[in-house]
Write a protein that holds these residues in place. Structure first.
Motif, PDB file in Angstrom:
ATOM      1  N   ARG A  99     -10.083 -38.123 -21.084  1.00  0.00           N
ATOM      2  CA  ARG A  99     -10.994 -36.973 -21.068  1.00  0.00           C
ATOM      3  C   ARG A  99     -11.735 -37.463 -22.038  1.00  0.00           C
ATOM      4  N   THR A 100     -12.897 -36.729 -21.789  1.00  0.00           N
ATOM      5  CA  THR A 100     -13.708 -36.246 -22.679  1.00  0.00           C
ATOM      6  C   THR A 100     -15.011 -35.197 -23.403  1.00  0.00           C
ATOM      7  N   ALA A 101     -15.320 -35.038 -24.025  1.00  0.00           N
ATOM      8  CA  ALA A 101     -15.524 -34.044 -24.796  1.00  0.00           C
ATOM      9  C   ALA A 101     -16.748 -33.312 -24.299  1.00  0.00           C
ATOM     10  N   MET A 138     -23.432 -37.451 -12.918  1.00  0.00           N
ATOM     11  CA  MET A 138     -22.601 -36.528 -13.615  1.00  0.00           C
ATOM     12  C   MET A 138     -21.431 -37.131 -12.870  1.00  0.00           C
ATOM     13  N   VAL A 139     -21.909 -36.612 -11.234  1.00  0.00           N
ATOM     14  CA  VAL A 139     -20.789 -37.322 -10.456  1.00  0.00           C
ATOM     15  C   VAL A 139     -19.913 -38.174 -10.047  1.00  0.00           C
ATOM     16  N   SER A 140     -20.728 -39.470 -10.278  1.00  0.00           N
ATOM     17  CA  SER A 140     -20.576 -40.632 -10.257  1.00  0.00           C
ATOM     18  C   SER A 140     -19.311 -41.145 -11.823  1.00  0.00           C
ATOM     19  N   LEU A 178     -12.627 -31.955 -18.294  1.00  0.00           N
ATOM     20  CA  LEU A 178     -13.595 -33.049 -18.328  1.00  0.00           C
ATOM     21  C   LEU A 178     -13.278 -34.339 -18.457  1.00  0.00           C
ATOM     22  N   LEU A 179     -13.960 -34.988 -17.707  1.00  0.00           N
ATOM     23  CA  LEU A 179     -13.161 -36.510 -17.853  1.00  0.00           C
ATOM     24  C   LEU A 179     -13.868 -36.991 -17.350  1.00  0.00           C
ATOM     25  N   LYS A 180     -13.776 -38.673 -17.248  1.00  0.00           N
ATOM     26  CA  LYS A 180     -15.114 -39.792 -17.367  1.00  0.00           C
ATOM     27  C   LYS A 180     -14.047 -40.706 -16.530  1.00  0.00           C
ATOM     28  N   ARG A 181     -14.842 -41.149 -15.288  1.00  0.00           N
ATOM     29  CA  ARG A 181     -13.662 -42.034 -14.457  1.00  0.00           C
ATOM     30  C   ARG A 181     -13.747 -43.333 -14.924  1.00  0.00           C
ATOM     31  N   ALA A 223     -10.822 -31.496 -13.803  1.00  0.00           N
ATOM     32  CA  ALA A 223      -9.995 -31.240 -13.144  1.00  0.00           C
ATOM     33  C   ALA A 223      -8.921 -29.406 -13.628  1.00  0.00           C
ATOM     34  N   HIS A 224      -8.598 -29.004 -13.301  1.00  0.00           N
ATOM     35  CA  HIS A 224      -7.125 -27.712 -14.405  1.00  0.00           C
ATOM     36  C   HIS A 224      -6.737 -28.346 -14.204  1.00  0.00           C
ATOM     37  N   TYR A 225      -5.763 -27.866 -15.288  1.00  0.00           N
ATOM     38  CA  TYR A 225      -4.194 -28.538 -15.740  1.00  0.00           C
ATOM     39  C   TYR A 225      -3.826 -27.717 -15.494  1.00  0.00           C
ATOM     40  N   VAL A 226      -2.117 -28.176 -14.830  1.00  0.00           N
ATOM     41  CA  VAL A 226      -1.464 -27.152 -14.391  1.00  0.00           C
ATOM     42  C   VAL A 226      -0.397 -27.936 -14.845  1.00  0.00           C
TER      43      VAL A 226
END
Length: 225
Positions: A170-172, A31-33, A56-59, A38-41
């Protein structure tokens, strides 16, 4: 030779502990890899993402598609820093907006954008017509009245960015990969708990003194009269 007390439980405990650590540590490392949070501002992605929302983002996605919400580093535009926007056109697309029109056009056809704030497809006075070069994307915010995006950098590659500038998609949180990793982690936690319990039971069994069987040496035998 008889097995020591608790031996079988001890073996099961070790096996379950190894399984638990593997099922918890493996998915966590994966999951970490693969993903990051991230918090959106800001307000540029209203109403889809509000200020302070967690994303939640897919790297390092292998592919960037139209409609994807992405994080990107627009060094060409603003130097360092990560921004969030929506990809509305990819290489080979022609994206355009004429002031006063009710929609953008993509490859000559009206573009349906139900995610745009207040249904406003563009900002007043900001018209554009861009043919996206190979390996690049055109990015806009969902809040078209308050988003510093591709429209405002037309002098730099028509406002397009290289796909390599995209750092995440962004991923669900309920996608299949996340569900499988979550299930594996849950099973691992259960296995770890049972393994710890069996390990404690095995140690307790080993410390119990066995009850002697048969005659006890030194005992006095008294015959009844």
């Amino acid at each position: 030779m008889k097995n020591r007390p608790g031996r079988k439980r001890g073996i099961w405990a070790i096996a379950l502990l190894i399984l638990g650590v593997t099922l918890i540590g493996g998915p966590f490392a994966l999951m970490v890899s693969l993903f990051s949070g991230a918090h959106y501002v800001g307000n540029a992605m209203l109403p889809t993402i509000a200020d302070g929302d967690r994303v939640l983002l897919k790297r390092n996605p292998p592919e960037v598609r139209r409609g994807d919400i992405v994080t990107y580093e627009a060094v060409e535009w603003q130097g360092s820093g990560t921004s969030v926007g929506r990809v509305v056109a990819v290489e080979g697309d022609h994206i355009a907006y004429v002031n006063g029109e009710s929609t953008l056009t993509l490859n000559g056809q009206p573009l349906d954008e139900p995610y745009v704030l207040d249904g406003a497809p563009g900002a007043p006075g900001v018209a554009f017509a861009v043919s996206v070069p190979q390996g690049r994307v055109f990015i806009l915010g969902d809040n078209r009245g308050n988003s510093a995006d591709s429209r405002y950098y037309s002098e730099l590659q028509q406002g397009t960015l290289p796909v390599s500038a995209v750092t995440g998609v962004r991923t669900a949180e309920d996608n299949v990969v996340m569900a499988v990793l979550g299930l594996a982690s849950t099973v691992g936690t259960l296995a770890l708990s049972v393994g710890i319990g069996l390990g404690i039971a095995a140690l307790v069994a080993r410390r119990k003194k066995p009850v002697p069987a048969g005659p006890v040496w030194g005992a006095v035998h008294v015959d009844e009269a």
